[in-house]
Design a protein around this motif. Structure first.
Motif, PDB file in Angstrom:
ATOM      1  N   GLN A  98       0.830  -1.205   0.000  1.00 41.21           N
ATOM      2  CA  GLN A  98       0.000   0.000   0.000  1.00 41.21           C
ATOM      3  C   GLN A  98       0.865   1.256   0.000  1.00 41.21           C
ATOM      4  OE1 GLN A  98      -2.449  -0.455   3.459  1.00 41.21           O
ATOM      5  NE2 GLN A  98      -3.765  -1.999   2.513  1.00 41.21           N
ATOM      6  N   SER A  99       1.936   1.236   0.775  1.00 43.91           N
ATOM      7  CA  SER A  99       2.847   2.382   0.816  1.00 43.91           C
ATOM      8  C   SER A  99       3.479   2.616  -0.552  1.00 43.91           C
ATOM      9  CB  SER A  99       3.956   2.147   1.851  1.00 43.91           C
ATOM     10  OG  SER A  99       3.437   2.061   3.145  1.00 43.91           O
ATOM     11  N   LEU A 100       3.945   1.554  -1.189  1.00 46.39           N
ATOM     12  CA  LEU A 100       4.585   1.682  -2.498  1.00 46.39           C
ATOM     13  C   LEU A 100       3.612   2.211  -3.540  1.00 46.39           C
ATOM     14  CD1 LEU A 100       6.674  -1.623  -2.549  1.00 46.39           C
ATOM     15  CD2 LEU A 100       7.491   0.698  -2.049  1.00 46.39           C
ATOM     16  N   ASP A 101       2.380   1.705  -3.505  1.00 39.34           N
ATOM     17  CA  ASP A 101       1.359   2.189  -4.451  1.00 39.34           C
ATOM     18  C   ASP A 101       1.098   3.675  -4.238  1.00 39.34           C
ATOM     19  OD1 ASP A 101       1.123  -0.359  -5.487  1.00 39.34           O
ATOM     20  OD2 ASP A 101      -0.752  -0.820  -4.435  1.00 39.34           O
ATOM     21  N   TRP A 102       0.967   4.083  -2.979  1.00 43.31           N
ATOM     22  CA  TRP A 102       0.708   5.492  -2.690  1.00 43.31           C
ATOM     23  C   TRP A 102       1.871   6.369  -3.124  1.00 43.31           C
ATOM     24  CZ3 TRP A 102       3.010   8.761   1.080  1.00 43.31           C
ATOM     25  CH2 TRP A 102       2.436  10.041   1.115  1.00 43.31           C
ATOM     26  N   LEU A 103       3.092   5.955  -2.795  1.00 38.81           N
ATOM     27  CA  LEU A 103       4.261   6.743  -3.186  1.00 38.81           C
ATOM     28  C   LEU A 103       4.348   6.889  -4.704  1.00 38.81           C
ATOM     29  CD1 LEU A 103       6.949   5.338  -0.719  1.00 38.81           C
ATOM     30  CD2 LEU A 103       6.079   7.694  -0.786  1.00 38.81           C
ATOM     31  N   ALA A 104       4.038   5.815  -5.424  1.00 36.75           N
ATOM     32  CA  ALA A 104       4.117   5.854  -6.887  1.00 36.75           C
ATOM     33  C   ALA A 104       3.087   6.805  -7.501  1.00 36.75           C
ATOM     34  CB  ALA A 104       3.929   4.441  -7.457  1.00 36.75           C
ATOM     35  N   GLU A 105       2.003   7.060  -6.777  1.00 35.51           N
ATOM     36  CA  GLU A 105       0.953   7.946  -7.281  1.00 35.51           C
ATOM     37  C   GLU A 105       1.210   9.427  -6.985  1.00 35.51           C
ATOM     38  OE1 GLU A 105      -2.724   6.490  -5.730  1.00 35.51           O
ATOM     39  OE2 GLU A 105      -2.545   4.577  -6.783  1.00 35.51           O
ATOM     40  N   LEU A 106       2.202   9.720  -6.161  1.00 39.91           N
ATOM     41  CA  LEU A 106       2.498  11.122  -5.867  1.00 39.91           C
ATOM     42  C   LEU A 106       2.939  11.830  -7.140  1.00 39.91           C
ATOM     43  CD1 LEU A 106       4.435  10.925  -2.477  1.00 39.91           C
ATOM     44  CD2 LEU A 106       2.090  11.699  -2.854  1.00 39.91           C
ATOM     45  N   ASP A 107       2.389  13.011  -7.366  1.00 39.72           N
ATOM     46  CA  ASP A 107       2.691  13.771  -8.574  1.00 39.72           C
ATOM     47  C   ASP A 107       3.555  14.979  -8.229  1.00 39.72           C
ATOM     48  OD1 ASP A 107       2.620  14.601 -11.236  1.00 39.72           O
ATOM     49  OD2 ASP A 107       0.774  15.758 -10.927  1.00 39.72           O
ATOM     50  N   ASP A 108       4.835  14.887  -8.528  1.00 38.09           N
ATOM     51  CA  ASP A 108       5.788  15.975  -8.321  1.00 38.09           C
ATOM     52  C   ASP A 108       5.727  16.523  -6.893  1.00 38.09           C
ATOM     53  OD1 ASP A 108       7.844  17.647  -9.150  1.00 38.09           O
ATOM     54  OD2 ASP A 108       6.442  19.263  -9.653  1.00 38.09           O
ATOM     55  N   PRO A 109       5.977  15.656  -5.904  1.00 38.66           N
ATOM     56  CA  PRO A 109       5.891  16.101  -4.511  1.00 38.66           C
ATOM     57  C   PRO A 109       6.991  17.100  -4.167  1.00 38.66           C
ATOM     58  CG  PRO A 109       6.756  13.872  -4.637  1.00 38.66           C
ATOM     59  CD  PRO A 109       6.366  14.256  -6.029  1.00 38.66           C
ATOM     60  N   ASP A 110       6.680  17.980  -3.251  1.00 35.97           N
ATOM     61  CA  ASP A 110       7.635  18.956  -2.751  1.00 35.97           C
ATOM     62  C   ASP A 110       8.271  18.373  -1.499  1.00 35.97           C
ATOM     63  OD1 ASP A 110       9.056  21.060  -1.710  1.00 35.97           O
ATOM     64  OD2 ASP A 110       7.332  22.422  -1.528  1.00 35.97           O
ATOM     65  N   TRP A 111       9.494  17.842  -1.644  1.00 42.31           N
ATOM     66  CA  TRP A 111      10.166  17.182  -0.532  1.00 42.31           C
ATOM     67  C   TRP A 111      10.656  18.178   0.510  1.00 42.31           C
ATOM     68  CZ3 TRP A 111       8.532  12.636  -0.280  1.00 42.31           C
ATOM     69  CH2 TRP A 111       8.286  11.899  -1.437  1.00 42.31           C
ATOM     70  N   GLY A 112      10.575  19.456   0.216  1.00 45.06           N
ATOM     71  CA  GLY A 112      10.979  20.488   1.161  1.00 45.06           C
ATOM     72  C   GLY A 112       9.895  20.879   2.149  1.00 45.06           C
ATOM     73  N   LEU A 113       8.667  20.360   1.963  1.00 44.55           N
ATOM     74  CA  LEU A 113       7.586  20.671   2.898  1.00 44.55           C
ATOM     75  C   LEU A 113       7.953  20.220   4.302  1.00 44.55           C
ATOM     76  CD1 LEU A 113       4.431  19.591   0.870  1.00 44.55           C
ATOM     77  CD2 LEU A 113       5.086  21.909   1.497  1.00 44.55           C
ATOM     78  N   GLU A 114       7.654  21.055   5.281  1.00 46.34           N
ATOM     79  CA  GLU A 114       7.972  20.711   6.663  1.00 46.34           C
ATOM     80  C   GLU A 114       6.767  20.093   7.357  1.00 46.34           C
ATOM     81  OE1 GLU A 114       9.856  23.874   8.788  1.00 46.34           O
ATOM     82  OE2 GLU A 114      11.704  23.594   7.628  1.00 46.34           O
ATOM     83  N   VAL A 115       7.054  19.105   8.189  1.00 42.29           N
ATOM     84  CA  VAL A 115       6.027  18.377   8.930  1.00 42.29           C
ATOM     85  C   VAL A 115       6.323  18.554  10.411  1.00 42.29           C
ATOM     86  CG1 VAL A 115       4.963  16.130   9.313  1.00 42.29           C
ATOM     87  CG2 VAL A 115       5.935  16.665   7.082  1.00 42.29           C
ATOM     88  N   LYS A 116       5.305  18.964  11.187  1.00 42.94           N
ATOM     89  CA  LYS A 116       5.462  19.047  12.639  1.00 42.94           C
ATOM     90  C   LYS A 116       5.427  17.630  13.196  1.00 42.94           C
ATOM     91  CE  LYS A 116       3.668  23.627  13.290  1.00 42.94           C
ATOM     92  NZ  LYS A 116       2.817  24.496  14.072  1.00 42.94           N
ATOM     93  N   MET A 117       6.394  17.326  14.013  1.00 40.25           N
ATOM     94  CA  MET A 117       6.495  15.989  14.582  1.00 40.25           C
ATOM     95  C   MET A 117       5.836  15.948  15.961  1.00 40.25           C
ATOM     96  SD  MET A 117       7.813  14.743  11.978  1.00 40.25           S
ATOM     97  CE  MET A 117       8.048  13.057  12.456  1.00 40.25           C
ATOM     98  N   PRO A 118       5.266  14.802  16.339  1.00 44.39           N
ATOM     99  CA  PRO A 118       4.578  14.696  17.628  1.00 44.39           C
ATOM    100  C   PRO A 118       5.477  15.016  18.815  1.00 44.39           C
ATOM    101  CG  PRO A 118       4.154  12.760  16.285  1.00 44.39           C
ATOM    102  CD  PRO A 118       5.170  13.579  15.557  1.00 44.39           C
ATOM    103  N   TRP A 119       6.756  14.758  18.710  1.00 41.02           N
ATOM    104  CA  TRP A 119       7.677  14.989  19.813  1.00 41.02           C
ATOM    105  C   TRP A 119       8.263  16.397  19.799  1.00 41.02           C
ATOM    106  CZ3 TRP A 119       8.530  11.467  15.877  1.00 41.02           C
ATOM    107  CH2 TRP A 119       9.456  11.841  14.922  1.00 41.02           C
TER     108      TRP A 119
END
Length: 166
Positions: A98-119
């Motif tokens: 499921q992860s591989l399928d989802w990753l393959a469907e990403l269209d030109d993702p911005d890898w610079g986006l920041e994600v707030k982490m729970p910790w």
């Protein structure tokens, strides 16, 4: 960073991880080198949780709009002994696919986006992505060491020194 290469690496490593569980009986699956170290079954419980909750969820948080219909159980936990090793391996394989399928469907993702982490603090989406195959490699090393220990323990009273240095 080449997403296609990361997807291929995750695919191959997922197969290698699953292969390291093949042929183990329940006693071997639960063998631990010490009280502080995990068994093969515990490693797989961790891998299922990381696949579903941590890596995918944190990337989904970065790409909310790119994942319609992707539903994750945010509180997935595996209790000690809740699942047999074969069930955990199957759960891991399904979650990885499921992860591989989802990753393959990403269209030109911005890898610079920041994600707030729970910790606390933030990571870039690219940090999370490249940490995923690195995490696999850490647990591949751990599973190989466990298989080595299981082999050594099963061979007693005989010694494995003829095999070479570990």
């Amino acid at each position: 960073m080449d997403l296609e290469s990361v997807i291929e690496q995750l695919d191959y490593q997922g197969e290698a991880i699953a292969a390291l569980a093949e042929g183990l009986n329940q006693q071997e699956a639960d063998w631990r080198p010490s009280e502080e170290e995990w068994s093969v079954r515990q490693v797989f419980a961790h891998m299922v949780r990381e696949e579903i909750v941590d890596f995918r969820r944190h990337l989904l948080d970065a790409f909310k709009d790119a994942a319609p219909g992707m539903n994750l159980k945010r509180e997935f936990e595996v209790e000690e002994g809740q699942f047999e090793l074969a069930e955990l391996v199957e759960m891991f394989a399904e979650a990885r696919e499921q992860s591989l399928d989802w990753l393959a469907e990403l269209d030109d993702p911005d890898w610079g986006l920041e994600v707030k982490m729970p910790w606390g603090g933030t990571l870039k989406a690219g940090d999370i992505l490249i940490s995923w195959p690195a995490h696999d490699l850490l647990h591949l090393r751990q599973l190989v060491a466990l298989r080595f220990g299981i082999t050594e323990a099963a061979g007693k009273p005989y010694d494995i020194r003829y095999a070479g240095e570990w």
